[in-house]
Design an enzyme around this catalytic site. Structure first.
Site, mmCIF file in Angstrom:
data_model
loop_
_atom_site.group_PDB
_atom_site.id
_atom_site.type_symbol
_atom_site.label_atom_id
_atom_site.label_comp_id
_atom_site.label_asym_id
_atom_site.label_seq_id
_atom_site.Cartn_x
_atom_site.Cartn_y
_atom_site.Cartn_z
ATOM 1 N N TYR A 192 -79.094 -68.412 14.983
ATOM 2 C CA TYR A 192 -80.412 -67.348 15.326
ATOM 3 C C TYR A 192 -80.601 -67.747 16.859
ATOM 4 C CZ TYR A 192 -83.736 -64.186 13.238
ATOM 5 O OH TYR A 192 -84.443 -63.158 13.285
ATOM 6 N N TRP A 193 -81.903 -68.287 17.067
ATOM 7 C CA TRP A 193 -82.298 -68.719 18.543
ATOM 8 C C TRP A 193 -81.908 -70.112 19.007
ATOM 9 C CZ3 TRP A 193 -83.590 -64.834 21.800
ATOM 10 C CH2 TRP A 193 -83.902 -63.776 21.244
ATOM 11 N N ASP A 212 -87.682 -67.331 17.048
ATOM 12 C CA ASP A 212 -88.307 -67.791 15.725
ATOM 13 C C ASP A 212 -87.818 -69.178 15.594
ATOM 14 O OD1 ASP A 212 -88.492 -65.230 15.532
ATOM 15 O OD2 ASP A 212 -87.922 -64.930 13.432
ATOM 16 N N TRP A 242 -91.015 -53.323 13.600
ATOM 17 C CA TRP A 242 -91.363 -54.547 14.393
ATOM 18 C C TRP A 242 -91.921 -54.219 15.878
ATOM 19 C CZ3 TRP A 242 -89.220 -55.609 9.993
ATOM 20 C CH2 TRP A 242 -89.329 -56.797 9.377
ATOM 21 N N SER A 243 -92.781 -54.929 16.171
ATOM 22 C CA SER A 243 -93.622 -54.733 17.459
ATOM 23 C C SER A 243 -92.792 -54.664 18.739
ATOM 24 C CB SER A 243 -94.830 -55.810 17.510
ATOM 25 O OG SER A 243 -95.431 -55.521 18.716
ATOM 26 N N GLN A 292 -96.368 -60.148 18.730
ATOM 27 C CA GLN A 292 -95.218 -60.585 19.590
ATOM 28 C C GLN A 292 -95.374 -60.290 20.783
ATOM 29 O OE1 GLN A 292 -92.101 -58.021 17.107
ATOM 30 N NE2 GLN A 292 -91.157 -60.108 16.333
ATOM 31 N N ASP A 342 -89.439 -55.047 18.929
ATOM 32 C CA ASP A 342 -88.442 -54.195 18.684
ATOM 33 C C ASP A 342 -88.673 -52.644 19.340
ATOM 34 O OD1 ASP A 342 -86.218 -55.859 16.873
ATOM 35 O OD2 ASP A 342 -88.104 -56.654 16.966
ATOM 36 N N GLU A 394 -76.729 -57.710 16.274
ATOM 37 C CA GLU A 394 -77.931 -58.552 16.356
ATOM 38 C C GLU A 394 -77.802 -59.520 17.732
ATOM 39 O OE1 GLU A 394 -81.679 -60.520 13.597
ATOM 40 O OE2 GLU A 394 -79.598 -60.121 12.858
ATOM 41 N N GLY A 451 -91.132 -64.460 19.345
ATOM 42 C CA GLY A 451 -89.952 -63.716 19.125
ATOM 43 C C GLY A 451 -88.587 -64.749 18.830
#
Length: 527
Positions: free
Chosen positions: A419-420, A201, A60-61, A139, A63, A463, A199
């Site tokens: 998540y976000w 999401d 992943w970019s 990203q 990351d 994470e 990023g």
């Protein structure tokens, strides 16, 4: 010597350019750096590092940019390779794809898989690689910042390998793509055309723009992520249906920019571009060229960021929706979508821009709007406002939370696990720690640094975490968590014990050389 011994072996102490020498920092436990390095070793594929072996089995970019920042402390050579592998997949138009697929990984291990993106055929006009399989979206551009920090970790090795000379043209092309192809609002800021590009999401910031998107039928795709993570921690099926629709429409248009139904100017994405422009200025100077044009552009972009996205009432930056047909210059528009309905405090009124076109500021307060704190050229009153908001009731850092929530604690869409939409992430903690130091908030920066290290170690390098309890969510053994914890283990005021994954040469870096930003950029790399 086995890998464990290599990871924990001591080598010649050295001082690095990353931190200001005058700041005293609380020591960390000696086991944490070795544990973090062990995660990176376990996730190394031979040419790059996967974020997580099961959940994210490709490169992943952004990351990889964060991973390289941590890897530089244990293996500058490997950190260089991490970035070189990613940039080798760059498209002819300059974009750096957000995923570079590993052909040895089964297609059903991750969705969307290479056969969904069809980069070599759908992206032919945009110059997609013929021999590598990638996604077609991007990203956040952390890569030039990462490249400069990696160079400073071992300048002798970097110069011997021609590292900066090789990556500089690719990084310049990457920024050129963003600045020219993605200025969809016409004011100079970059727009994202898919939530995955920013990023974060499923941030509630995207609820209103996504509400206009007809979701792809659930039967048309199969989510591999739910095999490895709790459904309550992941985006919903409705979210995914809209993500798939946007990505498929972009693919079917040959990955041409400007025509899709989603276009948002995001403060974090643009702040990271500005930080990387400053890093590119340093890279150009290292290569014997002038960096003045890059610095001037960073200054202009910072002013535009404030003009377009700063909201004094919120005390932070907000996202600007460029596709809101209901907005008109001079008229307020109310938010819509699941992020701005329900119980809880009313969201901020959406504000339209006085210029041409239809756009509006989205009312949701998210961590993206705090990330510009890392910019050294931010006006003093704006930086003070961000610090006040960070400590205030919407994020409550240092009071009810130790790490920075990804979304407004008082927002109707807040969810501490999904998540976000509320959980705290380690990469945003790292960015804001840098920002606090940049603007002289040393005590707050040290508290945030300690929180990142404590929670990274306690959760097995999760994470992301519940912002209240610190309970782990998502994957464990997550690479950027380990890498950024490793970076924060570095001691500004004391020699650093360097652990080796390779046998590259070493060089003592003078503590007066301040890293990412020079003295004219107000305060050096972190201070």
């Amino acid at each position: 010597m086995d890998r464990t011994a290599q990871l924990t072996a001591r080598s010649t102490p050295y001082e690095t350019a990353y931190d200001p020498p005058a700041t005293a920092v609380t020591p960390v436990t000696t086991s944490l750096p070795a544990r973090a390095a062990g995660v990176l070793e376990a996730n190394w594929t031979g040419a790059s590092t996967v974020p997580s072996r099961a959940l994210y089995p490709h490169q992943w970019s952004w990351d990889s940019a964060f991973i390289a920042i941590g890897l530089r402390h244990v293996s500058p050579r490997r950190a260089q390779t991490e970035l070189e592998t990613l940039l080798a997949a760059q498209w002819g138009d300059g974009r750096v794809p957000h995923i570079v697929f590993n052909p040895s990984v089964p297609l059903d291990a991750y969705f969307p898989s290479p056969d969904f993106w069809r980069s070599a055929t759908a992206g032919r006009t945009a110059g997609a690689p013929r021999t590598l399989q990638t996604s077609g979206i991007v990203q956040p551009p952390v890569h030039a910042l990462a490249a400069w920090l990696v160079h400073r970790a071992d300048p002798r090795l970097s110069r011997a390998r021609g590292f900066l000379a090789r990556v500089h043209p690719r990084l310049a092309a990457w920024h050129r793509y963003l600045l020219h192809r993605r200025d969809l609002g016409g004011a100079g800021l970059v727009s994202v055309v898919h939530p995955w590009e920013q990023g974060m999401d499923n941030s509630p910031c995207w609820d209103a723009p996504l509400a206009r998107i007809t979701p792809a039928p659930a039967r048309s795709f199969h989510r591999a992520d739910l095999r490895h993570g709790a459904a309550g921690d992941r985006p919903t099926d409705l979210d995914y249906g809209r993500y798939v629709r946007l990505a498929a429409d972009y693919r079917d248009a040959g990955y041409a920019d400007g025509g899709g139904g989603f276009a948002v100017e995001d403060p974090a994405f643009n702040a990271l571009l500005i930080a990387s422009e400053l890093a590119l200025a340093r890279i150009a100077e290292e290569l014997g060229a002038s960096g003045s044009a890059r610095r001037a552009r960073a200054h202009r972009l910072t002013a535009t960021l404030v003009e377009r996205l700063w909201d004094a009432e919120a005390g932070m930056f907000l996202c600007r929706d460029l596709r809101d047909e209901g907005a008109a210059p001079g008229r307020d528009a109310s938010g819509s979508g699941p992020g701005s309905s329900g119980t809880g405090p009313a969201p901020l009124p959406s504000r339209t821009h006085g210029g041409s076109g239809r756009s509006r500021l989205l009312p949701e307060r998210a961590v993206s709007g705090l990330v510009p704190l890392l910019l050294p050229g931010l006006p003093r009153d704006i930086a003070a406002g961000l610090v006040h908001t960070l400590r205030g009731p919407h994020f409550s850092v240092g009071d009810r939370t130790r790490l920075v929530p990804s979304y407004d604690l008082l927002g109707a869409a807040f969810d501490p696990h999904r998540y976000w939409r509320g959980p705290a992430w380690f990469n945003t903690g790292w960015l804001l720690e840098r920002g606090l130091r940049t603007h002289g908030e040393t005590a707050a920066a040290e508290a945030l640094r300690r929180a990142v290290l404590d929670l990274a170690g306690a959760t097995g390098f999760a994470e992301y975490v519940d912002p209240y309890t610190g309970a782990p969510c998502g994957a464990t053994g997550f690479s950027w968590t380990a890498a950024l914890a490793l970076d924060l283990c570095h001691r500004p005021a004391a020699p650093h014990e360097r652990q080796h994954l390779d046998k590259s040469g070493q060089r003592v870096v003078p503590p007066t050389d301040t890293g990412t930003f020079d003295r004219s950029d107000r305060g050096g790399d972190r201070g």
